[in-house]
Design a protein around this motif. Structure first.
Motif, PDB file in Angstrom:
ATOM      1  N   ALA A  87       0.830  -1.205   0.000  1.00  0.00           N
ATOM      2  CA  ALA A  87       0.000   0.000   0.000  1.00  0.00           C
ATOM      3  C   ALA A  87       0.865   1.256   0.000  1.00  0.00           C
ATOM      4  N   GLU A  88       1.980   1.234   0.729  1.00  0.00           N
ATOM      5  CA  GLU A  88       2.870   2.398   0.755  1.00  0.00           C
ATOM      6  C   GLU A  88       3.434   2.660  -0.645  1.00  0.00           C
ATOM      7  N   LEU A  89       3.850   1.585  -1.321  1.00  0.00           N
ATOM      8  CA  LEU A  89       4.374   1.724  -2.679  1.00  0.00           C
ATOM      9  C   LEU A  89       3.309   2.295  -3.603  1.00  0.00           C
ATOM     10  N   ASN A  90       2.086   1.797  -3.494  1.00  0.00           N
ATOM     11  CA  ASN A  90       1.007   2.305  -4.336  1.00  0.00           C
ATOM     12  C   ASN A  90       0.689   3.758  -4.017  1.00  0.00           C
ATOM     13  N   THR A  91       0.852   4.153  -2.777  1.00  0.00           N
ATOM     14  CA  THR A  91       0.634   5.554  -2.405  1.00  0.00           C
ATOM     15  C   THR A  91       1.642   6.446  -3.124  1.00  0.00           C
ATOM     16  N   VAL A  92       2.905   6.017  -3.148  1.00  0.00           N
ATOM     17  CA  VAL A  92       3.930   6.795  -3.837  1.00  0.00           C
ATOM     18  C   VAL A  92       3.676   6.819  -5.343  1.00  0.00           C
TER      19      VAL A  92
END
Length: 508
Positions: free
Chosen positions: A115-120
């Motif tokens: 999810a963090e990667l997708n946020t970026v």
């Protein structure tokens, strides 16, 4: 534009380290988890008095800076893409407010892995500027100066940013090639762009441009190219790219992309206003070019990658190929043309045959052959905005489709499995004596039952891969990815569909 093909500078920052005096001029948050306590206090109070706070993007003043809360929309059927969407909306709102140095605050306990990667990646997608606008109006080439990223998992932030950079750089190239108009990204111009984009020497590039060589060695591609070859700026190109790992390879990826820079339909011309948007018929090749940039940056130690971008314009004119022609493919398959608007399978089949030949001749280890194409309207009707994953029996027996879809679900590039069956091969079998295959029927794929599985059968037979099925002495895994529904439509930037899935499955 940086050497990594990123929309702006990206910097890791610490929210608590004198942030009030930094260049950061706005905060963008998508979830309470990971939100600094001072921001969380404001958000918690706002939720009590504003019933719409959790349903739309909100802006407020905090610490003399703009704060933007872009809420997630999660339920039992949601997936990791909700983080991508929320971050994209939040950063877009920051830009609209005039922010030049926003800080993206990542969630600390997300519901989904990556999810963090997708946020970026969602934030970076909001910053993309189309290539022709960057070139024509260079002062507008960047929408912000720097994307600052803060995360409570400080020890992992650097690695997260590096992964995001390698993926976004690939997506950036996929958007440039896929979204460029028919002249800016004509076949010769795509070749020139690719040569300039890969100058490190890590990826070797060979551009085939000899039109007579196409007739001899790539006869199906040459047929599609025939009407365009008389116009120098539209002449076809096949761009071969290769990455050789420093260690002995444990797997070999062999990717062939449909790069139809404009699809008029040819002699079976697209009528009734449906030709608009056909500059996007190159998004399969565009995604592969982007994937090769991610490969270049990731530098996998033991994965060998070979790619072919089949760049051609399906023009109409006195030289165009027509229905009823019988053309023999590189593999020796005799093909009767049924519809010139089924040009994508023609453009790729001979390059797929070359991949097959190399896999066998060079005894390449653990080969995964792919074709990636915006191929059929039927895929859009059947699956909506999702990529169709169609394995041959060898790949199916190896569980490839399930692995591919699982990788896509994890990283926010979802797909759905379709199955090629015996009747798909029966459908393409020519009834004429001395002919092997009927290239296409006369109805649109969207009105043809199994309209996106049938082209996979054609590609298997036309390339000679049917001689390397599960019961053969040299079985080869092959998967056709139809990204017609997932690649994105004008005027939005292309999505780069399948790039993230391939990267998650094979590189990370």
């Amino acid at each position: 534009m940086s050497s990594n093909f990123l929309p702006c500078q990206i910097k890791a920052v610490d929210y608590s380290a004198n942030i009030s005096t930094s260049n950061v001029d706005s905060y963008v948050v998508v979830h309470d988890d990971g939100m600094p306590s001072d921001l969380l206090s404001y958000v918690s109070e706002a939720k009590k008095i504003d019933k719409g706070f959790e349903s739309e993007v909100s802006c407020f003043k905090h610490d003399n800076k703009l704060a933007i809360y872009s809420p997630l929309d999660l339920n039992d059927y949601s997936d990791v893409r909700e983080y991508f969407k929320a971050a994209k909306k939040g950063v877009a709102r920051a830009i609209k407010a005039g922010s030049l140095n926003p800080m993206l605050i990542l969630p600390s306990r997300p519901k989904y892995k990556h999810a963090e990667l997708n946020t970026v990646l969602g934030a970076l997608s909001a910053l993309y500027v189309p290539i022709q606008y960057r070139e024509d109006v260079p002062e507008k080439a960047e929408r912000i100066k720097c994307l600052n990223i803060s995360w409570s998992q400080k020890d992992q932030l650097k690695d997260l940013i590096e992964k995001a950079k390698s993926l976004e750089s690939g997506l950036y190239i996929a958007r440039d090639i896929g979204g460029g108009d028919p002249e800016r990204m004509s076949p010769p111009n795509v070749a020139s762009y690719v040569e300039k984009a890969f100058t490190s020497g890590i990826i070797s590039i060979k551009v085939l441009s000899d039109q007579d060589e196409f007739v001899k060695d790539y006869p199906l591609f040459a047929a599609v190219n025939r009407a365009a070859r008389s116009v120098p700026r539209h002449q076809g190109r096949i761009i071969w790219m290769e990455y050789k790992p420093p260690k002995p390879s444990r797997k070999t990826l062999m990717l062939v992309g449909k790069g139809v820079t404009y699809d008029t339909g040819g002699a079976d011309i697209k009528a009734g206003g449906i030709m608009a948007g056909m500059s996007r018929d190159k998004c399969g090749a565009a995604a592969i070019a982007g994937f090769m940039k991610t490969v270049e940056l990731k530098k996998p130690e033991d994965v060998h990658v070979i790619a072919a971008l089949c760049m051609v314009r399906n023009s109409v004119g006195e030289e165009c190929y027509v229905a009823d022609e019988v053309i023999t493919s590189r593999a020796g398959t005799r093909i009767r043309i049924g519809n010139t608007d089924a040009e994508g399978r023609m453009a790729m089949a001979d390059s797929l045959c070359v991949m097959k030949e190399r896999a066998v001749k060079e005894n390449l280890p653990n080969c995964y052959l792919y074709t990636i194409a915006t191929l059929t309207g039927h895929a859009c009707v059947a699956l909506g905005d999702y990529t169709a994953v169609i394995d041959n029996k060898v790949a199916e027996n190896a569980g490839h489709g399930n692995s591919f879809c699982k990788a896509g679900d994890l990283i926010g590039d979802p797909s759905e499995i379709s199955t090629v069956r015996k009747e798909d091969f029966e459908f393409i079998r020519s009834k004429g004596y001395g002919e092997d295959v009927l290239q296409c029927n006369n109805a649109p794929s969207s009105r043809t039952p199994r309209g996106h599985q049938i082209p996979a059968a054609f590609l298997i037979v036309a390339s000679g891969l049917d001689k390397h099925d599960a019961s053969s002495s040299i079985p080869l895994k092959y998967t056709h990815l139809d990204v017609a529904g997932s690649a994105g439509e004008v005027p939005d930037p292309p999505t780069g569909a399948s790039l993230l899935s391939l990267s998650q499955l094979h590189l990370f």
